[in-house]
Design a protein around this motif. Sequence first.
Motif, PDB file in Angstrom:
ATOM      1  N   MET A   1       9.268  27.762  12.944  1.00 41.39           N
ATOM      2  CA  MET A   1       8.553  27.040  11.916  1.00 41.39           C
ATOM      3  C   MET A   1       9.480  25.999  11.298  1.00 41.39           C
ATOM      4  O   MET A   1      10.597  26.294  10.916  1.00 41.39           O
ATOM      5  CB  MET A   1       8.072  28.005  10.833  1.00 41.39           C
ATOM      6  CG  MET A   1       7.265  27.335   9.755  1.00 41.39           C
ATOM      7  SD  MET A   1       6.502  28.520   8.633  1.00 41.39           S
ATOM      8  CE  MET A   1       7.784  28.717   7.424  1.00 41.39           C
ATOM      9  N   GLU A   2       9.014  24.779  11.216  1.00 41.50           N
ATOM     10  CA  GLU A   2       9.820  23.704  10.655  1.00 41.50           C
ATOM     11  C   GLU A   2       9.319  23.335   9.269  1.00 41.50           C
ATOM     12  O   GLU A   2       8.115  23.201   9.053  1.00 41.50           O
ATOM     13  CB  GLU A   2       9.740  22.479  11.564  1.00 41.50           C
ATOM     14  CG  GLU A   2      10.577  21.336  11.071  1.00 41.50           C
ATOM     15  CD  GLU A   2      10.437  20.117  11.961  1.00 41.50           C
ATOM     16  OE1 GLU A   2      10.763  19.026  11.492  1.00 41.50           O
ATOM     17  OE2 GLU A   2       9.992  20.255  13.108  1.00 41.50           O
ATOM     18  N   MET A   3      10.250  23.193   8.333  1.00 36.57           N
ATOM     19  CA  MET A   3       9.892  22.747   6.990  1.00 36.57           C
ATOM     20  C   MET A   3       9.825  21.222   7.007  1.00 36.57           C
ATOM     21  O   MET A   3      10.813  20.564   7.281  1.00 36.57           O
ATOM     22  CB  MET A   3      10.922  23.233   5.973  1.00 36.57           C
ATOM     23  CG  MET A   3      10.989  24.733   5.827  1.00 36.57           C
ATOM     24  SD  MET A   3       9.533  25.430   5.061  1.00 36.57           S
ATOM     25  CE  MET A   3       9.800  24.946   3.380  1.00 36.57           C
ATOM     26  N   LYS A   4       8.652  20.678   6.711  1.00 40.90           N
ATOM     27  CA  LYS A   4       8.451  19.238   6.853  1.00 40.90           C
ATOM     28  C   LYS A   4       8.845  18.447   5.625  1.00 40.90           C
ATOM     29  O   LYS A   4       9.171  17.283   5.725  1.00 40.90           O
ATOM     30  CB  LYS A   4       6.980  18.960   7.153  1.00 40.90           C
ATOM     31  CG  LYS A   4       6.527  19.500   8.462  1.00 40.90           C
ATOM     32  CD  LYS A   4       5.062  19.205   8.687  1.00 40.90           C
ATOM     33  CE  LYS A   4       4.623  19.800  10.013  1.00 40.90           C
ATOM     34  NZ  LYS A   4       3.189  19.601  10.249  1.00 40.90           N
ATOM     35  N   HIS A   9      19.998  16.526   4.504  1.00 41.91           N
ATOM     36  CA  HIS A   9      21.097  17.302   3.935  1.00 41.91           C
ATOM     37  C   HIS A   9      21.988  16.463   3.011  1.00 41.91           C
ATOM     38  O   HIS A   9      22.478  16.959   1.996  1.00 41.91           O
ATOM     39  CB  HIS A   9      21.947  17.907   5.049  1.00 41.91           C
ATOM     40  CG  HIS A   9      23.086  18.719   4.545  1.00 41.91           C
ATOM     41  ND1 HIS A   9      22.924  19.933   3.918  1.00 41.91           N
ATOM     42  CD2 HIS A   9      24.424  18.474   4.526  1.00 41.91           C
ATOM     43  CE1 HIS A   9      24.085  20.412   3.555  1.00 41.91           C
ATOM     44  NE2 HIS A   9      25.021  19.541   3.916  1.00 41.91           N
ATOM     45  N   ARG A  84      17.763  19.853   3.112  1.00 42.80           N
ATOM     46  CA  ARG A  84      17.970  20.739   4.261  1.00 42.80           C
ATOM     47  C   ARG A  84      19.391  21.281   4.303  1.00 42.80           C
ATOM     48  O   ARG A  84      20.313  20.661   3.810  1.00 42.80           O
ATOM     49  CB  ARG A  84      17.730  19.967   5.556  1.00 42.80           C
ATOM     50  CG  ARG A  84      16.342  19.565   5.809  1.00 42.80           C
ATOM     51  CD  ARG A  84      16.260  18.854   7.152  1.00 42.80           C
ATOM     52  NE  ARG A  84      14.973  18.265   7.321  1.00 42.80           N
ATOM     53  CZ  ARG A  84      13.902  18.918   7.760  1.00 42.80           C
ATOM     54  NH1 ARG A  84      14.009  20.175   8.086  1.00 42.80           N
ATOM     55  NH2 ARG A  84      12.753  18.310   7.864  1.00 42.80           N
ATOM     56  N   GLU A  88      19.173  24.488   9.834  1.00 42.44           N
ATOM     57  CA  GLU A  88      17.957  25.006   9.210  1.00 42.44           C
ATOM     58  C   GLU A  88      17.238  25.877  10.247  1.00 42.44           C
ATOM     59  O   GLU A  88      16.779  25.379  11.268  1.00 42.44           O
ATOM     60  CB  GLU A  88      17.073  23.829   8.772  1.00 42.44           C
ATOM     61  CG  GLU A  88      15.921  24.196   7.904  1.00 42.44           C
ATOM     62  CD  GLU A  88      16.307  24.364   6.439  1.00 42.44           C
ATOM     63  OE1 GLU A  88      17.341  23.823   6.023  1.00 42.44           O
ATOM     64  OE2 GLU A  88      15.554  25.033   5.732  1.00 42.44           O
ATOM     65  N   ASP A  89      17.185  27.178  10.013  1.00 45.20           N
ATOM     66  CA  ASP A  89      16.527  28.071  10.962  1.00 45.20           C
ATOM     67  C   ASP A  89      15.513  28.950  10.222  1.00 45.20           C
ATOM     68  O   ASP A  89      15.267  28.763   9.032  1.00 45.20           O
ATOM     69  CB  ASP A  89      17.559  28.914  11.716  1.00 45.20           C
ATOM     70  CG  ASP A  89      18.443  29.739  10.798  1.00 45.20           C
ATOM     71  OD1 ASP A  89      18.218  29.694   9.572  1.00 45.20           O
ATOM     72  OD2 ASP A  89      19.342  30.421  11.298  1.00 45.20           O
ATOM     73  N   GLU A  90      14.946  29.905  10.935  1.00 42.40           N
ATOM     74  CA  GLU A  90      13.921  30.778  10.351  1.00 42.40           C
ATOM     75  C   GLU A  90      14.464  31.585   9.176  1.00 42.40           C
ATOM     76  O   GLU A  90      13.792  31.784   8.176  1.00 42.40           O
ATOM     77  CB  GLU A  90      13.370  31.732  11.422  1.00 42.40           C
ATOM     78  CG  GLU A  90      12.645  31.064  12.557  1.00 42.40           C
ATOM     79  CD  GLU A  90      11.304  30.501  12.133  1.00 42.40           C
ATOM     80  OE1 GLU A  90      10.664  31.078  11.233  1.00 42.40           O
ATOM     81  OE2 GLU A  90      10.902  29.481  12.709  1.00 42.40           O
ATOM     82  N   THR A  92      16.909  30.782   7.137  1.00 40.88           N
ATOM     83  CA  THR A  92      17.086  29.886   5.996  1.00 40.88           C
ATOM     84  C   THR A  92      15.754  29.608   5.312  1.00 40.88           C
ATOM     85  O   THR A  92      15.655  29.619   4.080  1.00 40.88           O
ATOM     86  CB  THR A  92      17.724  28.566   6.467  1.00 40.88           C
ATOM     87  OG1 THR A  92      18.894  28.842   7.190  1.00 40.88           O
ATOM     88  CG2 THR A  92      18.033  27.673   5.289  1.00 40.88           C
ATOM     89  N   ILE A  93      14.734  29.376   6.109  1.00 41.12           N
ATOM     90  CA  ILE A  93      13.398  29.103   5.553  1.00 41.12           C
ATOM     91  C   ILE A  93      12.888  30.318   4.784  1.00 41.12           C
ATOM     92  O   ILE A  93      12.363  30.193   3.681  1.00 41.12           O
ATOM     93  CB  ILE A  93      12.433  28.705   6.694  1.00 41.12           C
ATOM     94  CG1 ILE A  93      12.851  27.365   7.280  1.00 41.12           C
ATOM     95  CG2 ILE A  93      10.996  28.668   6.197  1.00 41.12           C
ATOM     96  CD1 ILE A  93      12.137  27.015   8.557  1.00 41.12           C
TER      97      ILE A  93
END
Length: 158
Positions: A1-4, A9, A84, A88-90, A92-93
Amino acid sequence: MEMKFLFPHRYRLIGWILALPSAALAILAFYHDFGFPFLYYTSGPWNPGFQDAYFLFNLTYHNFTGDIALILLMVGLLMVAFSRERVEDERTIRLRLESLLWAFYVNSALVLLAIILCYGTMFLAVMVYNMVSTLVIFIGRYHWVMFSERQHLKSEAV
């Protein structure tokens, strides 16, 4: 899943550069009546009160130093909170979303306590702090959790 909807950063450093001096300026403006002279607004004799009746709640004299400090503080904290990570991975999200929910719960509890315990101008002062408290709580919680995760991963690697 990507945070849009996250900032790049590099915005984190820009956010800190904006937020820290703005916080100091806001403290000076609100507690020591500091104000930059060029930010004073005065409706002088050239501007009778009739024309000014609906401008900024019939304001005749105001210094915008505190307002600008709060705006810059909010913008800086938003950049720090929602930029970011380098990676950024799962995980972190998940930590970011959990920290945001935790910050919302803590801030809501603090507002409830303020409603019960604070009255008059003290309540207004608490509401001024409330403008930035959710972001401050989120930033503190998120960075603490990220630090703990990194320490845990390092201890497992050794």
